[in-house]
Motif scaffolding. Sequence first.
Motif, PDB file in Angstrom:
ATOM      1  N   VAL A   1       3.430  -1.787   6.679  1.00 26.92           N
ATOM      2  CA  VAL A   1       2.666  -0.612   6.250  1.00 26.92           C
ATOM      3  C   VAL A   1       3.542   0.295   5.395  1.00 26.92           C
ATOM      4  O   VAL A   1       3.084   0.875   4.406  1.00 26.92           O
ATOM      5  N   GLY A   2       4.820   0.382   5.743  1.00 26.15           N
ATOM      6  CA  GLY A   2       5.745   1.203   4.953  1.00 26.15           C
ATOM      7  C   GLY A   2       5.949   0.665   3.548  1.00 26.15           C
ATOM      8  O   GLY A   2       5.949   1.423   2.573  1.00 26.15           O
ATOM      9  N   ILE A   3       6.096  -0.649   3.436  1.00 23.74           N
ATOM     10  CA  ILE A   3       6.265  -1.270   2.117  1.00 23.74           C
ATOM     11  C   ILE A   3       5.038  -0.992   1.251  1.00 23.74           C
ATOM     12  O   ILE A   3       5.151  -0.565   0.101  1.00 23.74           O
ATOM     13  N   ALA A   4       3.865  -1.248   1.796  1.00 20.71           N
ATOM     14  CA  ALA A   4       2.628  -1.027   1.042  1.00 20.71           C
ATOM     15  C   ALA A   4       2.444   0.456   0.729  1.00 20.71           C
ATOM     16  O   ALA A   4       1.982   0.817  -0.359  1.00 20.71           O
ATOM     17  N   GLY A   5       2.821   1.317   1.661  1.00 21.69           N
ATOM     18  CA  GLY A   5       2.677   2.757   1.453  1.00 21.69           C
ATOM     19  C   GLY A   5       3.548   3.289   0.336  1.00 21.69           C
ATOM     20  O   GLY A   5       3.148   4.178  -0.420  1.00 21.69           O
ATOM     21  N   GLN A   6       4.743   2.739   0.215  1.00 20.71           N
ATOM     22  CA  GLN A   6       5.630   3.168  -0.870  1.00 20.71           C
ATOM     23  C   GLN A   6       5.023   2.856  -2.233  1.00 20.71           C
ATOM     24  O   GLN A   6       5.020   3.699  -3.134  1.00 20.71           O
ATOM     25  N   VAL A   7       4.495   1.662  -2.371  1.00 21.09           N
ATOM     26  CA  VAL A   7       3.864   1.290  -3.634  1.00 21.09           C
ATOM     27  C   VAL A   7       2.590   2.107  -3.838  1.00 21.09           C
ATOM     28  O   VAL A   7       2.313   2.588  -4.938  1.00 21.09           O
ATOM     29  N   GLY A   8       1.833   2.278  -2.763  1.00 20.31           N
ATOM     30  CA  GLY A   8       0.589   3.052  -2.849  1.00 20.31           C
ATOM     31  C   GLY A   8       0.823   4.490  -3.278  1.00 20.31           C
ATOM     32  O   GLY A   8       0.056   5.040  -4.081  1.00 20.31           O
ATOM     33  N   ALA A   9       1.873   5.092  -2.776  1.00 18.00           N
ATOM     34  CA  ALA A   9       2.179   6.476  -3.162  1.00 18.00           C
ATOM     35  C   ALA A   9       2.490   6.555  -4.656  1.00 18.00           C
ATOM     36  O   ALA A   9       2.074   7.500  -5.338  1.00 18.00           O
ATOM     37  N   GLY A  10       3.189   5.555  -5.149  1.00 21.12           N
ATOM     38  CA  GLY A  10       3.484   5.522  -6.575  1.00 21.12           C
ATOM     39  C   GLY A  10       2.224   5.403  -7.409  1.00 21.12           C
ATOM     40  O   GLY A  10       2.066   6.086  -8.428  1.00 21.12           O
ATOM     41  N   VAL A  11       1.310   4.559  -6.980  1.00 18.66           N
ATOM     42  CA  VAL A  11       0.045   4.383  -7.704  1.00 18.66           C
ATOM     43  C   VAL A  11      -0.762   5.681  -7.691  1.00 18.66           C
ATOM     44  O   VAL A  11      -1.321   6.091  -8.710  1.00 18.66           O
ATOM     45  N   MET A  12      -0.778   6.351  -6.546  1.00 23.37           N
ATOM     46  CA  MET A  12      -1.588   7.576  -6.446  1.00 23.37           C
ATOM     47  C   MET A  12      -0.986   8.756  -7.197  1.00 23.37           C
ATOM     48  O   MET A  12      -1.703   9.706  -7.496  1.00 23.37           O
ATOM     49  N   THR A  13       0.297   8.705  -7.527  1.00 20.19           N
ATOM     50  CA  THR A  13       0.839   9.774  -8.369  1.00 20.19           C
ATOM     51  C   THR A  13       0.239   9.689  -9.770  1.00 20.19           C
ATOM     52  O   THR A  13       0.087  10.707 -10.436  1.00 20.19           O
TER      53      THR A  13
ATOM     54  N   ASP B   1      -2.856   8.025 -10.335  1.00 24.67           N
ATOM     55  CA  ASP B   1      -4.319   8.088 -10.229  1.00 24.67           C
ATOM     56  C   ASP B   1      -4.723   8.358  -8.773  1.00 24.67           C
ATOM     57  O   ASP B   1      -4.944   7.418  -8.000  1.00 24.67           O
ATOM     58  N   PRO B   2      -4.830   9.636  -8.383  1.00 26.31           N
ATOM     59  CA  PRO B   2      -5.192   9.973  -7.002  1.00 26.31           C
ATOM     60  C   PRO B   2      -6.563   9.429  -6.589  1.00 26.31           C
ATOM     61  O   PRO B   2      -6.844   9.281  -5.407  1.00 26.31           O
ATOM     62  N   GLY B   3      -7.382   9.083  -7.538  1.00 25.18           N
ATOM     63  CA  GLY B   3      -8.708   8.549  -7.242  1.00 25.18           C
ATOM     64  C   GLY B   3      -8.680   7.165  -6.612  1.00 25.18           C
ATOM     65  O   GLY B   3      -9.697   6.700  -6.099  1.00 25.18           O
ATOM     66  N   LYS B   4      -7.550   6.520  -6.623  1.00 25.61           N
ATOM     67  CA  LYS B   4      -7.440   5.182  -6.029  1.00 25.61           C
ATOM     68  C   LYS B   4      -7.049   5.239  -4.546  1.00 25.61           C
ATOM     69  O   LYS B   4      -6.739   4.211  -3.945  1.00 25.61           O
ATOM     70  N   PHE B   5      -7.114   6.422  -3.958  1.00 29.39           N
ATOM     71  CA  PHE B   5      -6.687   6.583  -2.561  1.00 29.39           C
ATOM     72  C   PHE B   5      -7.405   5.620  -1.619  1.00 29.39           C
ATOM     73  O   PHE B   5      -6.776   4.968  -0.779  1.00 29.39           O
ATOM     74  N   GLY B   6      -8.707   5.494  -1.731  1.00 31.21           N
ATOM     75  CA  GLY B   6      -9.467   4.634  -0.818  1.00 31.21           C
ATOM     76  C   GLY B   6      -9.048   3.176  -0.904  1.00 31.21           C
ATOM     77  O   GLY B   6      -8.872   2.503   0.118  1.00 31.21           O
ATOM     78  N   GLN B   7      -8.878   2.680  -2.115  1.00 29.22           N
ATOM     79  CA  GLN B   7      -8.471   1.287  -2.298  1.00 29.22           C
ATOM     80  C   GLN B   7      -7.051   1.065  -1.774  1.00 29.22           C
ATOM     81  O   GLN B   7      -6.765   0.060  -1.127  1.00 29.22           O
TER      82      GLN B   7
ATOM     83  N   LEU C   1      -6.953   1.137   2.145  1.00 29.33           N
ATOM     84  CA  LEU C   1      -7.445  -0.113   2.731  1.00 29.33           C
ATOM     85  C   LEU C   1      -6.365  -1.188   2.697  1.00 29.33           C
ATOM     86  O   LEU C   1      -6.102  -1.860   3.700  1.00 29.33           O
ATOM     87  N   LEU C   2      -5.725  -1.334   1.559  1.00 32.45           N
ATOM     88  CA  LEU C   2      -4.685  -2.354   1.432  1.00 32.45           C
ATOM     89  C   LEU C   2      -3.449  -2.017   2.267  1.00 32.45           C
ATOM     90  O   LEU C   2      -2.811  -2.911   2.835  1.00 32.45           O
ATOM     91  N   GLN C   3      -3.120  -0.748   2.365  1.00 32.73           N
ATOM     92  CA  GLN C   3      -1.965  -0.359   3.172  1.00 32.73           C
ATOM     93  C   GLN C   3      -2.219  -0.599   4.658  1.00 32.73           C
ATOM     94  O   GLN C   3      -1.300  -0.928   5.405  1.00 32.73           O
TER      95      GLN C   3
END
Length: 158
Positions: free
Chosen positions: A28-40, A42-48, A51-53
């Motif tokens: 979850v930490g690995i996915a969260g690190q990448v997810g945080a980068g993506v949301m910086t 485009d915050p609109g991708k939070f839901g997607q 789910l993946l995280q």
Amino acid sequence: MLVDGLVFALLGSALAIGLAGIGSAVGVGIAGQVGAGVMTEDPGKFGQVLLLQALPGTQGIYGLLAGFWVLIKLGLFGGTPVSVTVAQGMQIMFACLPVAIVGLLSGIAQGKTAAASIGLVARRPEETGKAIILPAMVETYAVLSLLATILLLNSIKL
């Protein structure tokens, strides 16, 4: 000091819960690190991203389920505690190893796969369905390890 079977059985429960939980936490930490980068970007991708995280978190749930299964089998949740020989305790401990070991390794692998899928969603949001399938394939082996642990635990007569 004499060690009875309960020690081995509780060790099996602890390994299932602990190792699978570590795998999930790391994944979850690995996915969260990448997810945080993506949301910086485009915050609109939070839901997607969420789910993946969340997908690598299931291994911890499977380990917890197996660990509780052991505690219930031992009668430690409000029942009458059963007497466990050393051989039975070791059988329980070894029965917990599939979900413990596979949970540890697959949680981390699923986190890496989920991170890559988050990258896919960042560039091609219309491919979310395909992005979910990739880490879900890793999930298959976590589910199979839980099934193996449950079948092994159920085969032990106390």
